[in-house]
Design an enzyme around this catalytic site. Structure first.
Site, short mmCIF file in Angstrom:
data_model
loop_
_atom_site.label_atom_id
_atom_site.label_comp_id
_atom_site.label_asym_id
_atom_site.label_seq_id
_atom_site.Cartn_x
_atom_site.Cartn_y
_atom_site.Cartn_z
N LEU A 127 13.32 1.18 18.10
CA LEU A 127 14.31 0.20 17.63
C LEU A 127 14.83 0.61 16.19
CD1 LEU A 127 15.78 -2.79 17.48
CD2 LEU A 127 13.57 -3.52 16.43
N TRP A 158 10.93 6.95 13.28
CA TRP A 158 9.62 6.34 13.27
C TRP A 158 9.15 6.06 14.57
CZ3 TRP A 158 7.59 7.42 8.65
CH2 TRP A 158 8.52 7.13 7.54
N ILE A 159 9.54 6.94 15.66
CA ILE A 159 9.05 6.50 16.98
C ILE A 159 7.58 6.78 17.30
CG2 ILE A 159 9.65 6.31 19.32
CD1 ILE A 159 11.52 4.72 17.30
N ARG A 244 3.43 -8.09 17.71
CA ARG A 244 2.80 -8.45 16.36
C ARG A 244 1.28 -8.93 16.65
NH1 ARG A 244 8.11 -10.94 14.00
NH2 ARG A 244 8.91 -8.92 13.22
N ARG A 269 -29.27 2.42 2.74
CA ARG A 269 -29.18 3.22 1.26
C ARG A 269 -29.94 2.37 0.04
NH1 ARG A 269 -28.31 7.62 -1.80
NH2 ARG A 269 -27.29 6.98 -3.82
N GLN A 280 -27.16 -8.83 -4.41
CA GLN A 280 -26.11 -9.98 -4.24
C GLN A 280 -24.77 -9.55 -4.38
OE1 GLN A 280 -25.56 -13.75 -6.75
NE2 GLN A 280 -26.98 -14.54 -4.96
N LEU A 339 -20.09 2.03 0.39
CA LEU A 339 -20.87 3.41 0.63
C LEU A 339 -20.72 4.18 -0.82
CD1 LEU A 339 -20.25 2.64 3.61
CD2 LEU A 339 -20.01 4.90 4.16
N GLU A 364 6.20 -2.76 12.92
CA GLU A 364 6.36 -4.14 13.49
C GLU A 364 6.93 -5.42 12.60
OE1 GLU A 364 4.34 -4.90 16.97
OE2 GLU A 364 4.09 -2.76 17.37
C1 LIG Z 1 3.44 5.25 11.34
C2 LIG Z 1 4.68 4.35 11.89
C3 LIG Z 1 4.88 4.09 13.23
C4 LIG Z 1 6.28 3.18 13.40
N1 LIG Z 1 6.44 2.99 14.77
C5 LIG Z 1 7.58 2.39 15.06
C6 LIG Z 1 8.03 2.24 16.46
O1 LIG Z 1 7.57 2.82 17.22
N2 LIG Z 1 9.19 1.86 16.76
C7 LIG Z 1 10.21 1.41 15.87
O2 LIG Z 1 11.19 1.05 16.40
N3 LIG Z 1 9.75 1.62 14.64
C8 LIG Z 1 8.70 2.02 14.40
N4 LIG Z 1 8.29 2.12 12.84
C9 LIG Z 1 9.23 1.71 11.86
C10 LIG Z 1 8.67 0.46 11.19
O3 LIG Z 1 8.68 -0.85 11.82
C11 LIG Z 1 9.71 0.32 9.99
O4 LIG Z 1 9.10 1.39 9.00
C12 LIG Z 1 9.45 -0.98 9.27
O5 LIG Z 1 10.07 -2.22 10.08
C13 LIG Z 1 9.99 -0.90 7.72
O6 LIG Z 1 11.39 -0.38 7.78
P1 LIG Z 1 11.50 0.65 6.45
O7 LIG Z 1 10.65 1.61 6.77
O8 LIG Z 1 13.09 1.25 6.76
O9 LIG Z 1 11.36 -0.23 5.30
P2 LIG Z 1 12.55 -0.89 4.77
O10 LIG Z 1 13.24 -1.94 5.45
O11 LIG Z 1 13.50 0.13 3.82
O12 LIG Z 1 11.83 -1.54 3.58
C14 LIG Z 1 11.27 -1.27 2.24
C15 LIG Z 1 10.62 -2.39 1.43
O13 LIG Z 1 11.54 -3.10 1.20
C16 LIG Z 1 10.95 -4.55 1.98
N5 LIG Z 1 12.14 -5.48 2.26
C17 LIG Z 1 13.15 -5.11 3.12
N6 LIG Z 1 13.99 -6.20 3.27
C18 LIG Z 1 13.50 -7.02 2.62
C19 LIG Z 1 13.56 -8.48 2.35
N7 LIG Z 1 14.82 -9.11 3.04
N8 LIG Z 1 12.96 -9.19 1.73
C20 LIG Z 1 11.89 -8.79 1.11
N9 LIG Z 1 11.47 -7.57 0.91
C21 LIG Z 1 12.04 -6.67 2.05
C22 LIG Z 1 9.97 -4.22 2.97
O14 LIG Z 1 9.25 -5.07 3.15
C23 LIG Z 1 9.54 -2.80 2.43
O15 LIG Z 1 8.51 -3.22 1.72
C24 LIG Z 1 7.12 2.81 12.62
C25 LIG Z 1 6.67 2.92 11.15
C26 LIG Z 1 5.66 3.74 10.79
C27 LIG Z 1 5.47 4.01 9.41
#
Ligand SMILES: Cc1cc2nc3c(=O)[nH]c(=O)nc-3n(C[C@H](O)[C@H](O)[C@H](O)COP(=O)(O)OP(=O)(O)OC[C@H]3O[C@@H](n4cnc5c(N)ncnc54)[C@H](O)[C@@H]3O)c2cc1C
Length: 381
Positions: A127, A158-159, A244, A269, A280, A339, A364
């Site tokens: 996506l 990021w797939i 999710r 440890r 505690q 640790l 996600e």
């Molecule tokens: C290891 C990894 C695996 C992944 N696997 C997949 C996959 O298999 N398939 C797939 O489709 N995608 C995948 N992703 C992509 C992932 O879903 C996105 O990275 C994620 O949705 C965020 O998009 P972005 O990185 O472009 O960040 P951005 O959308 O650019 O966001 C940057 C920051 O701004 C904040 N932000 C953005 N809009 C708003 C808003 N309206 N209000 C408040 N805060 C906001 C975000 O929370 C974030 O902190 C993967 C990502 C990673 C890192």
């Protein structure tokens, strides 16, 4: 110590027992080495497939197990406790099958689902794009109809399982009508014109390969369209609602693993003449970690049971993802603290757990996006 679970049937208890055996014998012993080497555990996914664990929540008619989400997520949690990359992979694979299982025609399902659910074919869910992350509806990868094919151009970012998967459940733009112009294609990995970049160099989850997927005039047969043109965004978002829950279960599994390591270490440890668990300051830290793990588990189970009963569960799924992934970040960080200096070295797995805990707060739907979903429900929209 494995979680003390209340399971709904003896069948589910047997399945959890099998899962724990596989986790103990086939996953835990390999996790550290594969993660260190950035090696993708393809063979382990085949093993999960052969053991019937890759299609748990889907109907038996199509090769799945017909199990409830309540049970599937607990299996997933056990896998993630042993090895987070495999847990996340299982969750992503399950999500990548959702489009076809829920929206495909019987002909499409009969043709592809048995191999997808049986473990012969590993899936990816495509996506995100470099300019369309949180705002997925801005995606621009384009599919143009040409005779019996779609011709696809663009790139996905990021797939998870990029270059390793056998099929890509891919959201593409078929018209300029915003979110309504997005469609879903089930794309074979062997399609000419599909190109994978080098894997991303990530902070953690290094055994789980993440790449860009480039489409350079890739011709995809039109019978690979899932549902109608324009249904892609709806399919993508409903897939994520269930996905999710998978990420929440993985986060709980990871936090459980960190808690187990911390308790075991604190018992053996000694400082100031006694085991540090008797202080505690340490035992309260451990108690808070246990409370975070168990309350997160209860939260995803509540959402899963609602889903299983056909009740609305979107708000609860976002709450579960938010609560469980934030808890995993805190619990893994605190495990490093328990640790002491040892926790900061690669001689113990807790530093890896801490690095692995960061990304579930991001993918996600970031946890800011989860808050937006929850707030939208509170506003009654
Ligand atoms: C290891 C990894 C695996 C992944 N696997 C997949 C996959 O298999 N398939 C797939 O489709 N995608 C995948 N992703 C992509 C992932 O879903 C996105 O990275 C994620 O949705 C965020 O998009 P972005 O990185 O472009 O960040 P951005 O959308 O650019 O966001 C940057 C920051 O701004 C904040 N932000 C953005 N809009 C708003 C808003 N309206 N209000 C408040 N805060 C906001 C975000 O929370 C974030 O902190 C993967 C990502 C990673 C890192």
């Amino acid at each position: 110590m494995p979680a003390d679970r209340l399971l709904p049937s003896t069948e589910a208890e047997d399945l959890l027992k099998l899962t724990r055996e596989i986790a103990r014998d086939e996953l835990t012993p390999l996790a550290a080495e594969y993660e260190e080497q950035g090696r993708f555990p393809r063979e382990q996914f085949r093993l999960l497939g052969r053991s019937g664990l890759l299609g748990l929540p889907y109907p038996e008619k199509w090769g799945g197990s017909g199990l409830s989400y309540e049970v599937y997520l607990q299996v997933l949690e056990e896998i993630a406790t042993a090895w987070m990359s495999v847990g996340v992979g299982l969750s992503v694979h399950t999500m990548s099958c959702y489009a076809l299982a829920e929206h495909g025609t019987d002909e499409q399902r009969a043709r592809w689902l048995p191999d997808m659910l049986g473990g012969d074919l590993l899936g990816a869910y495509a996506l995100s794009e470099s300019q369309a992350g949180s705002d997925a509806s801005a995606l621009s990868t384009r599919a143009r109809r040409d005779g019996d094919d779609y011709v696809v151009n663009g790139s996905k970012a990021w797939i998870t399982h990029g270059s390793q998967a056998d099929f890509y459940t891919t959201m593409v733009r078929t018209s300029d009508d915003g979110g309504r112009g997005i469609s879903c294609l089930l794309i074979d990995a062997a399609t000419p014109g599909l190109v994978f970049t080098a894997p991303e160099k990530k902070m953690g989850l290094t055994g789980s390969t993440t790449t860009q997927v480039l489409f350079e005039g890739a011709r995809v047969p039109a019978d690979r369209l899932v549902d109608e043109e324009g249904m892609g965004l709806k399919i993508a978002l409903t897939s994520l609602n269930s996905g999710r829950l998978g990420i929440a279960a993985c986060a709980v599994g990871l936090a459980q693993a960190a808690l187990d390591q911390a308790v075991a270490y604190a018992k053996q440890r000694a400082q100031f003449g006694r085991p540090i668990i008797q202080f505690q300051g340490v035992e309260f830290l451990l108690a808070d970690m246990a409370a975070a793990v168990e309350s997160s588990r209860a939260t995803y189970l509540e959402a899963a049971r609602r889903r299983d009963r056909g009740l609305p569960f979107v708000r609860q799924a976002s709450i579960a993802k938010l609560v469980a992934t934030d808890a995993a970040m805190k619990v893994t960080t605190d495990a490093v603290q328990v640790l002491g200096g040892a926790g900061y070295t690669r001689d113990f797995p807790v530093e890896r757990f801490m690095r692995e805990a960061k990304v579930p707060q991001i993918f996600e739907g970031t946890n800011q996006i989860q808050r937006m979903v929850i707030a939208r429900h509170l506003r009654g929209m």
